[in-house]
Design an enzyme around this catalytic site. Structure first.
Site, PDB file in Angstrom:
ATOM      1  N   GLY A  94       7.440  53.796   2.070  1.00 58.44           N
ATOM      2  CA  GLY A  94       8.772  54.233   1.662  1.00 58.44           C
ATOM      3  C   GLY A  94       9.747  53.086   1.629  1.00 58.44           C
ATOM      4  N   ASN A  95      11.014  53.419   1.594  1.00 56.93           N
ATOM      5  CA  ASN A  95      12.055  52.394   1.580  1.00 56.93           C
ATOM      6  C   ASN A  95      13.250  52.899   2.380  1.00 56.93           C
ATOM      7  OD1 ASN A  95      13.949  53.838  -0.352  1.00 56.93           O
ATOM      8  ND2 ASN A  95      12.126  53.631  -1.656  1.00 56.93           N
ATOM      9  N   ARG A  96      14.289  52.083   2.473  1.00 54.72           N
ATOM     10  CA  ARG A  96      15.410  52.373   3.360  1.00 54.72           C
ATOM     11  C   ARG A  96      16.568  53.066   2.657  1.00 54.72           C
ATOM     12  NH1 ARG A  96      16.220  46.518   5.633  1.00 54.72           N
ATOM     13  NH2 ARG A  96      18.345  47.179   5.189  1.00 54.72           N
ATOM     14  N   SER A  97      16.386  53.551   1.454  1.00 54.32           N
ATOM     15  CA  SER A  97      17.486  54.206   0.749  1.00 54.32           C
ATOM     16  C   SER A  97      17.896  55.493   1.455  1.00 54.32           C
ATOM     17  CB  SER A  97      17.075  54.523  -0.693  1.00 54.32           C
ATOM     18  OG  SER A  97      18.099  55.238  -1.347  1.00 54.32           O
ATOM     19  N   ALA A 153      15.797  55.140  -5.214  1.00 53.82           N
ATOM     20  CA  ALA A 153      14.905  54.000  -4.979  1.00 53.82           C
ATOM     21  C   ALA A 153      13.477  54.535  -5.040  1.00 53.82           C
ATOM     22  CB  ALA A 153      15.200  53.365  -3.623  1.00 53.82           C
TER      23      ALA A 153
END
Length: 406
Positions: free
Chosen positions: A209-212, A277
């Site tokens: 995943g990502n930090r959005s 994102a």
């Protein structure tokens, strides 16, 4: 510097208790708030509560502090007037210039932005009299926001619920920074916005995943809805954020789920904004059971497959006249600066507008503020100074409206 002066009018509806959360949000962020309730509002929240939270005395009538001409002074000295909740009765009085208490006198004397946040049963909100009053107030330059949908008084549900207090605070700050930030220039425009960060499962427990956080996409949806747009928000992992009032929200998880939802919604859209994102890659194989650590087994090797380029697909398949806006989270490297990479991405993707954010070191992801550049397919480049995300969203919609008028 003096604190921004906000008058918080409170109408006599069950949602009056939420005005306390708005009051606290404004005072804790450095605003000087004077509460002016109606007599009916005090049936729901006592004057002592408002006085304790604001630090100011609370009055409802025009016959207190008469030598100070309070019924004129309160409105004239304000930088912003909010009415939370705005009942059907208050909207009617404001539309027709009635002035039978301190709040309605304040509405007549205010020369600053005035914003009403309605709360009432669906039947009252949809009644022709209320709709006419709302239209009349908007025609005079006042902001009447779209209410939320959901649980109302008793067992009823529908449109007419007061917007989330945090959303009201954000919109209040936006109007203080930009009094012209919420024109009704997106009336009838169908908008699709993606927000948040997708997750690609490795096993039943882990994911890529990502930090959005989704905060920028939600700000775009919130501002668009209050500028009159018909908003569909496709949200990936934004459960901590309340749904924006006036928007239809579809929650998804993976890049493919977001792709399917955005493509389906965009078939009838006038504007598509890809603020999410989206993961570039996904595991080629998802483990059916949790991947275990083992001293007698080699560490697992994860093979990745490339996800579809949703923005490029939207551009390729867009309807005639449809405006497509992309977002790019970039970092500079040995091959070029953030802007260098962004310019190349805009050319490669073919979007009409591209919002570029420099990320890393606490920038963009998960923050309350944002900055960057707004690039146009016509080679225009507009800096976006650091500001609350609602302000950046307003600037983006200004550019979209300008683009649609060409």
């Amino acid at each position: 510097m003096s604190k921004p002066r906000v008058v918080l009018g409170v109408g006599g509806g069950i949602a009056a208790y939420k005005a306390c959360e708005v009051l606290r949000g404004l005072t804790e962020s450095g605003h000087d708030v004077r509460v002016v309730p109606t007599e009916a509002a005090l049936n729901f929240v006592g004057a002592a509560t408002f006085e304790a939270l604001s630090g100011h005395p609370v009055h409802t009538g025009v016959f207190t502090e008469v030598p100070e001409v309070q019924h004129v002074r309160v409105g004239k000295e304000a930088d912003l007037v909010l009415v939370v909740p705005a009942t059907a009765n208050l909207l009617a009085k404001a539309a027709h210039g009635l002035a039978d208490d301190l709040l309605t006198n304040t509405l007549l004397t205010a020369r600053c932005p005035v914003a009403f946040f309605p709360a009432m049963h669906t039947e009252m909100w949809e009644h022709p009299a209320t709709r006419d009053n709302v239209a009349l107030l908007r025609s005079r330059g006042m902001v009447v926001t779209e209410p939320d949908s959901g649980r109302l008084t008793g067992a009823d549900t529908g449109k007419g619920r007061l917007a989330n207090p945090a959303e009201i605070v954000d919109l209040a700050k936006l109007l203080l920074a930009r009094p012209d930030a919420l024109p009704r220039d997106l009336e009838g425009v169908r908008v699709v916005i993606s927000a948040g960060g997708t997750r690609e499962p490795l096993d039943p427990v882990r994911y890529l995943g990502n930090r959005s956080s989704g905060k920028q996409g939600y700000a775009l949806a919130r501002v668009a809805a209050q500028r009159g747009a018909d908003v569909t928000l496709v949200a990936a992992h934004t459960v901590a954020l309340p749904d924006p009032a006036g928007a239809v929200v579809e929650h998804v998880s993976t890049a493919e789920e977001l792709r399917q939802a955005v493509h389906a919604a965009s078939r009838s859209a006038d504007v598509v904004v890809m603020a999410a994102a989206v993961a570039d890659f996904r595991p080629a194989n998802r483990a059916e059971h949790k991947i275990k650590k083992s001293d007698d087994q080699p560490d697992p090797v994860i093979t990745l497959d490339r996800n579809a380029d949703i923005l490029a697909e939207l551009v390729q398949n867009r309807r005639p006249g449809q405006v497509v806006v992309g977002f790019a989270a970039e970092t500079g490297d040995e091959h070029g600066s953030v802007l260098d990479h962004a310019r190349a991405k805009l050319k490669r993707k073919g979007a009409d507008l591209l919002v570029v954010n420099a990320v890393g070191d606490g920038k963009a992801f998960g923050t309350e503020d944002n900055s960057g550049w707004l690039l146009g397919a016509d080679a225009t480049e507009k800096p976006l100074p650091l500001a609350p995300k609602a302000e950046l969203a307003s600037t983006v919609w200004d550019a979209v409206v300008s683009f649609m008028k060409r």
